[in-house]
Scaffold this motif. Structure first.
Motif, PDB file in Angstrom:
ATOM      1  N   LEU A  67       0.816  -1.220   0.000  1.00 43.90           N
ATOM      2  CA  LEU A  67       0.000   0.000   0.000  1.00 43.90           C
ATOM      3  C   LEU A  67       0.847   1.265   0.000  1.00 43.90           C
ATOM      4  N   HIS A  68       2.174   1.132   0.234  1.00 43.46           N
ATOM      5  CA  HIS A  68       3.026   2.316   0.170  1.00 43.46           C
ATOM      6  C   HIS A  68       3.014   2.927  -1.232  1.00 43.46           C
ATOM      7  N   LEU A  69       2.622   2.147  -2.241  1.00 41.98           N
ATOM      8  CA  LEU A  69       2.562   2.668  -3.604  1.00 41.98           C
ATOM      9  C   LEU A  69       1.444   3.706  -3.771  1.00 41.98           C
ATOM     10  N   PHE A  70       0.541   3.784  -2.801  1.00 42.75           N
ATOM     11  CA  PHE A  70      -0.491   4.804  -2.863  1.00 42.75           C
ATOM     12  C   PHE A  70       0.065   6.193  -2.560  1.00 42.75           C
ATOM     13  N   ALA A  71       1.233   6.264  -1.910  1.00 44.07           N
ATOM     14  CA  ALA A  71       1.811   7.573  -1.594  1.00 44.07           C
ATOM     15  C   ALA A  71       2.082   8.396  -2.851  1.00 44.07           C
ATOM     16  N   PRO A  72       2.748   7.825  -3.882  1.00 51.83           N
ATOM     17  CA  PRO A  72       2.917   8.616  -5.111  1.00 51.83           C
ATOM     18  C   PRO A  72       1.594   8.979  -5.776  1.00 51.83           C
ATOM     19  N   LEU A  73       0.592   8.100  -5.677  1.00 53.23           N
ATOM     20  CA  LEU A  73      -0.713   8.407  -6.267  1.00 53.23           C
ATOM     21  C   LEU A  73      -1.367   9.589  -5.550  1.00 53.23           C
ATOM     22  N   CYS A  74      -1.255   9.611  -4.229  1.00 54.42           N
ATOM     23  CA  CYS A  74      -1.792  10.738  -3.458  1.00 54.42           C
ATOM     24  C   CYS A  74      -1.048  12.026  -3.811  1.00 54.42           C
ATOM     25  N   PHE A 106       8.608  20.123   0.403  1.00 58.16           N
ATOM     26  CA  PHE A 106       8.407  20.025   1.848  1.00 58.16           C
ATOM     27  C   PHE A 106       7.360  18.953   2.168  1.00 58.16           C
ATOM     28  N   LEU A 107       6.287  18.908   1.371  1.00 58.71           N
ATOM     29  CA  LEU A 107       5.258  17.886   1.583  1.00 58.71           C
ATOM     30  C   LEU A 107       5.818  16.490   1.317  1.00 58.71           C
ATOM     31  N   ILE A 108       6.646  16.360   0.272  1.00 57.85           N
ATOM     32  CA  ILE A 108       7.255  15.058  -0.007  1.00 57.85           C
ATOM     33  C   ILE A 108       8.064  14.584   1.198  1.00 57.85           C
ATOM     34  N   LEU A 109       8.884  15.466   1.739  1.00 56.56           N
ATOM     35  CA  LEU A 109       9.712  15.093   2.889  1.00 56.56           C
ATOM     36  C   LEU A 109       8.858  14.812   4.123  1.00 56.56           C
ATOM     37  N   THR A 110       7.739  15.515   4.263  1.00 55.84           N
ATOM     38  CA  THR A 110       6.824  15.245   5.375  1.00 55.84           C
ATOM     39  C   THR A 110       6.233  13.850   5.251  1.00 55.84           C
ATOM     40  N   PHE A 111       5.801  13.475   4.034  1.00 57.09           N
ATOM     41  CA  PHE A 111       5.287  12.121   3.816  1.00 57.09           C
ATOM     42  C   PHE A 111       6.342  11.081   4.176  1.00 57.09           C
ATOM     43  N   LEU A 112       7.574  11.328   3.725  1.00 63.31           N
ATOM     44  CA  LEU A 112       8.646  10.361   3.968  1.00 63.31           C
ATOM     45  C   LEU A 112       8.971  10.256   5.455  1.00 63.31           C
ATOM     46  N   PHE A 113       8.952  11.387   6.156  1.00 61.58           N
ATOM     47  CA  PHE A 113       9.225  11.390   7.591  1.00 61.58           C
ATOM     48  C   PHE A 113       8.183  10.551   8.331  1.00 61.58           C
ATOM     49  N   CYS A 114       6.902  10.779   8.006  1.00 64.35           N
ATOM     50  CA  CYS A 114       5.834  10.019   8.665  1.00 64.35           C
ATOM     51  C   CYS A 114       5.939   8.536   8.322  1.00 64.35           C
ATOM     52  N   ARG A 127      12.805   4.971  -2.491  1.00 66.12           N
ATOM     53  CA  ARG A 127      11.974   4.770  -3.681  1.00 66.12           C
ATOM     54  C   ARG A 127      10.895   5.846  -3.784  1.00 66.12           C
ATOM     55  N   LEU A 128      10.142   6.017  -2.707  1.00 66.49           N
ATOM     56  CA  LEU A 128       9.034   6.968  -2.712  1.00 66.49           C
ATOM     57  C   LEU A 128       9.538   8.388  -2.917  1.00 66.49           C
ATOM     58  N   GLY A 129      10.615   8.746  -2.213  1.00 65.58           N
ATOM     59  CA  GLY A 129      11.132  10.111  -2.312  1.00 65.58           C
ATOM     60  C   GLY A 129      11.609  10.452  -3.706  1.00 65.58           C
ATOM     61  N   TYR A 130      12.410   9.564  -4.294  1.00 62.36           N
ATOM     62  CA  TYR A 130      12.961   9.854  -5.610  1.00 62.36           C
ATOM     63  C   TYR A 130      11.896   9.744  -6.697  1.00 62.36           C
ATOM     64  N   ALA A 131      10.932   8.849  -6.533  1.00 62.24           N
ATOM     65  CA  ALA A 131       9.855   8.743  -7.516  1.00 62.24           C
ATOM     66  C   ALA A 131       9.003  10.006  -7.526  1.00 62.24           C
ATOM     67  N   MET A 132       8.661  10.510  -6.340  1.00 64.47           N
ATOM     68  CA  MET A 132       7.846  11.730  -6.281  1.00 64.47           C
ATOM     69  C   MET A 132       8.631  12.944  -6.760  1.00 64.47           C
ATOM     70  N   LEU A 133       9.943  12.959  -6.515  1.00 63.32           N
ATOM     71  CA  LEU A 133      10.770  14.045  -7.035  1.00 63.32           C
ATOM     72  C   LEU A 133      10.774  14.037  -8.566  1.00 63.32           C
TER      73      LEU A 133
END
Length: 223
Positions: A67-74, A106-114, A127-133
């Motif tokens: 379900l972590h793949l939903f983070a880039p979708l969000c 900033f929001l990307i880093l907030t998601f990653l921190f949580c 993965r999530l950080g670089y994909a969203m970047l």
């Protein structure tokens, strides 16, 4: 059946949150002013239900379903719908563009921190950080601005042949991107983002060993 029964609280709450959010967004008027206390409380219902759903979510089950793949979708929903709408309706506020562009990483880093403090693996954080970047830099938001908004200016009613405003593309190409160069950059970034999300785990785990004082990200141990 046992699995569904075990996770029923999350599924029910998530379904209710989605249903109430749909009513708020698609049925109720998008008013700037709060008309009554009842309306305000009703609009808070989706947030409360979603919060309770997340509190009921089993982390192990979520990891199993990836379900972590939903983070880039969000993030894409935010970046490819809400950001273009904000820019479209705030053309007379040029500083807003800078603030939104600063808010986005900033929001990307907030998601990653949580995600990380909630037990997310190091390689998934990368993965999530670089994909969203990559999505942020792709130009998808520029395309969304042109396509999802109702433009009255003839200049913007069709996709321009040259994207003179997309300075993030200009600095990389050395000249303003043509329409097809912009499409090529967008496709390249999306493919790279998918590669980052789906590439073998060992490639990202190896990055953890490059940091002094840390052992393998796979083992989860630290010096």
């Amino acid at each position: 059946m046992t699995t569904l029964r075990r996770h029923a609280p999350f599924l029910i709450l998530a379904g209710l949150a989605l249903a109430f959010a749909s009513v708020v967004w698609f049925v109720m008027p998008h008013d700037r002013e709060v008309k009554s206390l009842g309306i305000m409380l009703f609009k808070l219902v989706p947030f409360v239900l979603a919060t309770e759903a997340l509190a009921q979510l089993d982390p192990e089950w979520a990891q199993k379903l990836r379900l972590h793949l939903f983070a880039p979708l969000c993030f894409m929903l935010y970046f490819l719908y809400f950001v273009p709408k904000i820019f479209f309706h705030a053309e007379n506020h040029p500083e807003l563009y800078y603030y939104v562009l600063t808010l986005t990483p900033f929001l990307i880093l907030t998601f990653l921190f949580c995600f990380r403090i909630g037990g997310g693996a190091a390689h998934l954080v990368r993965r999530l950080g670089y994909a969203m970047l990559l999505i942020m830099l792709s130009g998808l938001e520029d395309l969304a601005y042109l396509t999802i908004n109702e433009h009255t200016d003839p200049q913007w009613q069709t996709i321009p042949e040259v994207w003179t405003w997309a300075s993030h593309m200009t600095v990389r190409l050395g000249h303003p991107a043509s329409k097809y160069e912009a499409f090529a950059l967008i496709i390249t970034h999306v493919v790279l983002a998918l590669f980052v999300l789906l590439a073998p785990t060992r490639w990202f785990a190896a990055l953890g060993r490059l940091v002094p004082g840390r052992r393998s990200a796979v083992s989860g141990t630290t010096a």
